[in-house]
Design an enzyme around this catalytic site. Structure first.
Site, PDB file in Angstrom:
ATOM      1  N   VAL A  12      10.059   2.325   7.890  1.00  0.00           N
ATOM      2  CA  VAL A  12      10.605   3.738   7.326  1.00  0.00           C
ATOM      3  C   VAL A  12      10.230   4.729   8.088  1.00  0.00           C
ATOM      4  CG1 VAL A  12      10.395   5.391   5.322  1.00  0.00           C
ATOM      5  CG2 VAL A  12      10.690   3.022   4.711  1.00  0.00           C
ATOM      6  N   GLU A 124      10.433  11.889  -2.693  1.00  0.00           N
ATOM      7  CA  GLU A 124      11.800  11.589  -3.002  1.00  0.00           C
ATOM      8  C   GLU A 124      12.100   9.965  -2.881  1.00  0.00           C
ATOM      9  OE1 GLU A 124      14.647  13.281  -4.361  1.00  0.00           O
ATOM     10  OE2 GLU A 124      15.179  11.352  -4.684  1.00  0.00           O
ATOM     11  N   VAL A 127      11.113   6.597  -5.131  1.00  0.00           N
ATOM     12  CA  VAL A 127      11.950   5.856  -6.174  1.00  0.00           C
ATOM     13  C   VAL A 127      13.234   5.806  -5.759  1.00  0.00           C
ATOM     14  CG1 VAL A 127      12.644   5.965  -8.867  1.00  0.00           C
ATOM     15  CG2 VAL A 127      10.410   6.641  -8.162  1.00  0.00           C
ATOM     16  N   GLY A 129      14.744   4.360  -3.360  1.00  0.00           N
ATOM     17  CA  GLY A 129      15.018   4.447  -1.671  1.00  0.00           C
ATOM     18  C   GLY A 129      15.771   5.757  -1.689  1.00  0.00           C
ATOM     19  N   ILE A 131      18.357   6.783  -2.891  1.00  0.00           N
ATOM     20  CA  ILE A 131      19.110   7.577  -4.048  1.00  0.00           C
ATOM     21  C   ILE A 131      18.450   8.832  -4.263  1.00  0.00           C
ATOM     22  CG2 ILE A 131      19.922   7.535  -6.352  1.00  0.00           C
ATOM     23  CD1 ILE A 131      19.649   4.592  -6.342  1.00  0.00           C
ATOM     24  N   GLY A 182      15.593 -11.590   4.384  1.00  0.00           N
ATOM     25  CA  GLY A 182      14.781 -10.391   4.492  1.00  0.00           C
ATOM     26  C   GLY A 182      14.597  -9.498   3.211  1.00  0.00           C
ATOM     27  N   ASP A 196       6.535  -3.642  -8.818  1.00  0.00           N
ATOM     28  CA  ASP A 196       7.317  -2.614  -8.116  1.00  0.00           C
ATOM     29  C   ASP A 196       8.066  -1.545  -9.027  1.00  0.00           C
ATOM     30  OD1 ASP A 196       8.342  -1.562  -5.361  1.00  0.00           O
ATOM     31  OD2 ASP A 196      10.011  -1.945  -6.392  1.00  0.00           O
ATOM     32  N   LYS A 200       7.693   2.531 -10.339  1.00  0.00           N
ATOM     33  CA  LYS A 200       8.881   3.354 -10.194  1.00  0.00           C
ATOM     34  C   LYS A 200       8.999   4.096 -11.549  1.00  0.00           C
ATOM     35  CE  LYS A 200      10.720   1.120  -6.168  1.00  0.00           C
ATOM     36  NZ  LYS A 200      11.409   0.215  -5.925  1.00  0.00           N
ATOM     37  N   GLY A 298      15.689  -0.021   2.587  1.00  0.00           N
ATOM     38  CA  GLY A 298      16.409  -0.271   3.807  1.00  0.00           C
ATOM     39  C   GLY A 298      15.862   0.990   4.752  1.00  0.00           C
TER      40      GLY A 298
HETATM   41  N1  LIG Z   1      11.138  -0.531   3.722  1.00  0.00           N
HETATM   42  C1  LIG Z   1      11.840   0.128   2.696  1.00  0.00           C
HETATM   43  O1  LIG Z   1      12.932  -0.134   2.583  1.00  0.00           O
HETATM   44  C2  LIG Z   1      11.092   0.859   1.868  1.00  0.00           C
HETATM   45  C3  LIG Z   1      11.845   1.475   0.821  1.00  0.00           C
HETATM   46  C4  LIG Z   1      11.150   2.469   0.097  1.00  0.00           C
HETATM   47  C5  LIG Z   1       9.835   2.875  -0.033  1.00  0.00           C
HETATM   48  N2  LIG Z   1       9.052   1.947   1.076  1.00  0.00           N
HETATM   49  C6  LIG Z   1       7.753   2.280   1.143  1.00  0.00           C
HETATM   50  O2  LIG Z   1       7.494   2.992   2.333  1.00  0.00           O
HETATM   51  C7  LIG Z   1       6.111   2.740   2.905  1.00  0.00           C
HETATM   52  C8  LIG Z   1       6.197   2.106   4.220  1.00  0.00           C
HETATM   53  O3  LIG Z   1       7.211   0.899   4.186  1.00  0.00           O
HETATM   54  P1  LIG Z   1       7.831   0.360   5.522  1.00  0.00           P
HETATM   55  O4  LIG Z   1       8.725  -0.813   4.981  1.00  0.00           O
HETATM   56  O5  LIG Z   1       8.132   1.021   6.524  1.00  0.00           O
HETATM   57  O6  LIG Z   1       6.110  -0.553   5.725  1.00  0.00           O
HETATM   58  P2  LIG Z   1       5.980  -1.115   7.562  1.00  0.00           P
HETATM   59  O7  LIG Z   1       7.235  -1.407   8.150  1.00  0.00           O
HETATM   60  O8  LIG Z   1       4.857  -2.269   7.203  1.00  0.00           O
HETATM   61  O9  LIG Z   1       5.320   0.208   8.172  1.00  0.00           O
HETATM   62  C9  LIG Z   1       3.847   0.708   8.116  1.00  0.00           C
HETATM   63  C10 LIG Z   1       3.453   1.166   9.379  1.00  0.00           C
HETATM   64  O10 LIG Z   1       2.302   1.736   9.136  1.00  0.00           O
HETATM   65  C11 LIG Z   1       1.341   1.288  10.161  1.00  0.00           C
HETATM   66  N3  LIG Z   1      -0.005   1.396   9.496  1.00  0.00           N
HETATM   67  C12 LIG Z   1      -0.624   0.610   8.410  1.00  0.00           C
HETATM   68  N4  LIG Z   1      -1.731   1.203   8.374  1.00  0.00           N
HETATM   69  C13 LIG Z   1      -2.123   1.985   9.012  1.00  0.00           C
HETATM   70  C14 LIG Z   1      -3.180   2.760   9.588  1.00  0.00           C
HETATM   71  N5  LIG Z   1      -4.175   2.700   8.841  1.00  0.00           N
HETATM   72  N6  LIG Z   1      -3.181   3.798  10.350  1.00  0.00           N
HETATM   73  C15 LIG Z   1      -2.093   3.805  11.155  1.00  0.00           C
HETATM   74  N7  LIG Z   1      -0.802   3.196  10.960  1.00  0.00           N
HETATM   75  C16 LIG Z   1      -0.903   2.376  10.041  1.00  0.00           C
HETATM   76  C17 LIG Z   1       1.648  -0.123  10.248  1.00  0.00           C
HETATM   77  O11 LIG Z   1       1.182  -0.801  11.341  1.00  0.00           O
HETATM   78  P3  LIG Z   1       1.119  -2.439  11.312  1.00  0.00           P
HETATM   79  O12 LIG Z   1       2.430  -3.168  11.459  1.00  0.00           O
HETATM   80  O13 LIG Z   1       0.450  -2.606  12.545  1.00  0.00           O
HETATM   81  O14 LIG Z   1       0.280  -2.799  10.174  1.00  0.00           O
HETATM   82  C18 LIG Z   1       3.345  -0.227  10.369  1.00  0.00           C
HETATM   83  O15 LIG Z   1       3.645   0.314  11.607  1.00  0.00           O
HETATM   84  C19 LIG Z   1       5.554   1.834   2.026  1.00  0.00           C
HETATM   85  O16 LIG Z   1       4.844   2.550   0.897  1.00  0.00           O
HETATM   86  C20 LIG Z   1       6.924   1.184   1.280  1.00  0.00           C
HETATM   87  O17 LIG Z   1       6.557   0.764  -0.311  1.00  0.00           O
HETATM   88  C21 LIG Z   1       9.564   1.145   1.723  1.00  0.00           C
END
Ligand SMILES: NC(=O)c1ccc[n+]([C@@H]2O[C@H](COP(=O)([O-])OP(=O)(O)OC[C@H]3O[C@@H](n4cnc5c(N)ncnc54)[C@H](OP(=O)(O)O)[C@@H]3O)[C@@H](O)[C@H]2O)c1
Length: 407
Positions: A12, A124, A127, A129, A131, A182, A196, A200, A298
């Site tokens: 994200v 925003e 919940v 993503g 939307i 994935g 999850d 939400k 996504g």
């Molecule tokens: N992906 C989606 O589609 C999506 C959709 C809606 C909501 N979300 C929410 O958005 C958030 C992020 O999701 P994501 O999918 O982007 O996760 P992600 O790909 O794992 O990204 C998180 C990033 O933060 C870094 N990080 C973790 N701990 C840290 C720290 N202490 N200090 C600095 N950087 C740190 C991670 O590094 P490392 O990789 O080295 O651990 C990684 O680069 C989550 O809360 C998720 O539930 C995600």
């Protein structure tokens, strides 16, 4: 330029940084001075990224820089996301996030910190993503009394249920495919057990009522007990199996909030929502039924929702935005007293016992045609509308294969 910082350069966070660069022209229609990402905080370095020179490893660099006005937290998890967000708010920076776990558990505290410091805390993307749902609730629907909110809030489980329905496949086989593609994580527990979705619906119920719904008090069931046969029986009565997070205002003014699989009728707007898509259904007393549909996860859709918060915050520098809910706890209705119609699948030899227990209100599902052969030895019924407690009492010790509520 309005300077911002992004915490966490993952799926994200990298989407947020790229979107702000690529869509600057559209962003400037609302924020003419433009928005610029000054810092990216992450554990790692990203030497091959065009943004490598902006990566920092200490939150203090960000919180102590007076030029930074907005912080996007896209790290995930409770800590250190909570501590970093609070520090940013205390240092005069508004914060937005995609982190539903943090918003559900500690969002109330962060909104209070924001208020005390004349800042704002927005979420925003937490919940649905991509939307837009929280902003319409906060803005377009402020005049409405919301009496129902919820829907399909988890794309992974909706993908699994859709595949099971379309291919008659078993849960474990489809989960494996979802992991390979994935769509599901290696540890799928939070999705398939409904956690999850539960977080939400807790956020949506809190927004709809203005009081904090406690996730730990919300009954939660996942989809691991759903079998291919449930889709055949559901189809025979014009319904589909969907995992829903749903909050409803009851006649006595209390709120029922629940995460569970439901049999959704084919004339309901949630019925055709399939694959990884999410949809949030809202009923307001004046506006009637609404539905918000789109990609629930996504990189780009979620980043789009986060940047919508950044833009709103940039348009309101120095003007704190109203908190989404207050510290008062939402008292939930006694879930034992809630009434539903129930679908029951059982071995054929249990039919007599079920008929004796539930009486004349029980309707057997007639499959007809070929599917009947495939399901030899199994039977299914639908009860009349009865409370959860009465249902459990009548079911007693009769062994059944699955129970699903009807929407
Ligand atoms: N992906 C989606 O589609 C999506 C959709 C809606 C909501 N979300 C929410 O958005 C958030 C992020 O999701 P994501 O999918 O982007 O996760 P992600 O790909 O794992 O990204 C998180 C990033 O933060 C870094 N990080 C973790 N701990 C840290 C720290 N202490 N200090 C600095 N950087 C740190 C991670 O590094 P490392 O990789 O080295 O651990 C990684 O680069 C989550 O809360 C998720 O539930 C995600």
């Amino acid at each position: 330029m309005i300077e911002i910082a992004v915490l966490g350069f993952g799926t994200v966070g990298s989407g947020v940084v790229e979107l702000i660069d690529n869509n600057q022209e559209w962003i400037r229609r609302s924020v003419p001075e433009g928005i610029h990402v000054k810092y990216i905080l992450d554990i790692r370095d990203f030497p091959n990224s065009p943004y490598a020179d902006r990566v920092v490893h200490s939150i203090d660099v960000i919180t102590e820089d007076p030029e930074v006005r907005i912080v996007c937290e896209t790290m995930g998890g409770k800590e250190p996301a909570f501590t970093f967000s609070r520090k940013a708010l205390e240092n005069g920076k508004s914060v937005c996030t995609s982190n539903k776990e943090l918003v559900e558990a500690l969002g109330t505290e962060l909104m209070l910190t924001a208020k005390q410091n004349g800042m704002s805390y927005l979420f925003e993307a937490s919940v649905g993503g991509g939307i837009p749902i929280l902003r319409p609730l906060r803005n377009s629907l402020v005049q409405e009394e919301i009496t129902v909110i919820g829907g399909i809030l988890n794309g992974t489980t909706n993908y699994i249920l859709t595949k099971m329905e379309q291919e008659g496949a078993a849960f474990d086989d489809v989960l494996k495919i979802a992991q390979e593609k994935g769509y599901a994580e290696r540890n799928p527990e939070a999705d398939v057990e409904g956690y999850d979705c539960g977080r939400k619906i807790a956020i949506l119920a809190s927004l709809a009522t203005g009081k904090k719904a406690d996730y730990d008090e919300i009954p939660c069931e996942g989809i691991t007990k759903i079998a291919a046969s449930d889709f055949a029986y559901a189809k025979a009565i014009g319904r589909a199996v969907k995992l829903l997070g749903i909050a409803r205002k009851l006649g006595d003014g209390s709120w029922s909030v629940r995460t569970a699989p439901f049999l959704v009728p084919d004339d309901h707007p949630l019925y055709p929502v399939s694959g990884v898509f999410n949809a949030v259904f809202v009923h307001g007393t004046m506006v009637d039924d609404l539905m918000f549909y789109g990609r629930g996860a996504g990189k780009n859709p979620t980043a789009s929702a986060v940047v919508s918060d950044v833009v709103e915050l940039a348009m309101h520098i120095g003007v704190p935005l109203r908190s989404a809910w207050n510290e008062e706890k939402l008292t939930l209705a006694d879930s034992d007293l809630e009434s539903h119609r129930f679908y029951i699948r059982a071995a054929a030899e249990q039919a007599e016992a079920l008929e004796a227990a539930f009486g004349s209100g029980l309707e057997q599902i007639d499959l007809g045609g070929q599917e009947e052969d495939a399901l030899t030895g199994t039977t299914a019924f639908v009860t009349g509308e009865i409370s959860e407690r009465t249902f459990a009492e009548r079911l007693g010790s009769i062994e059944v294969q699955n129970v699903i509520r009807l929407l």
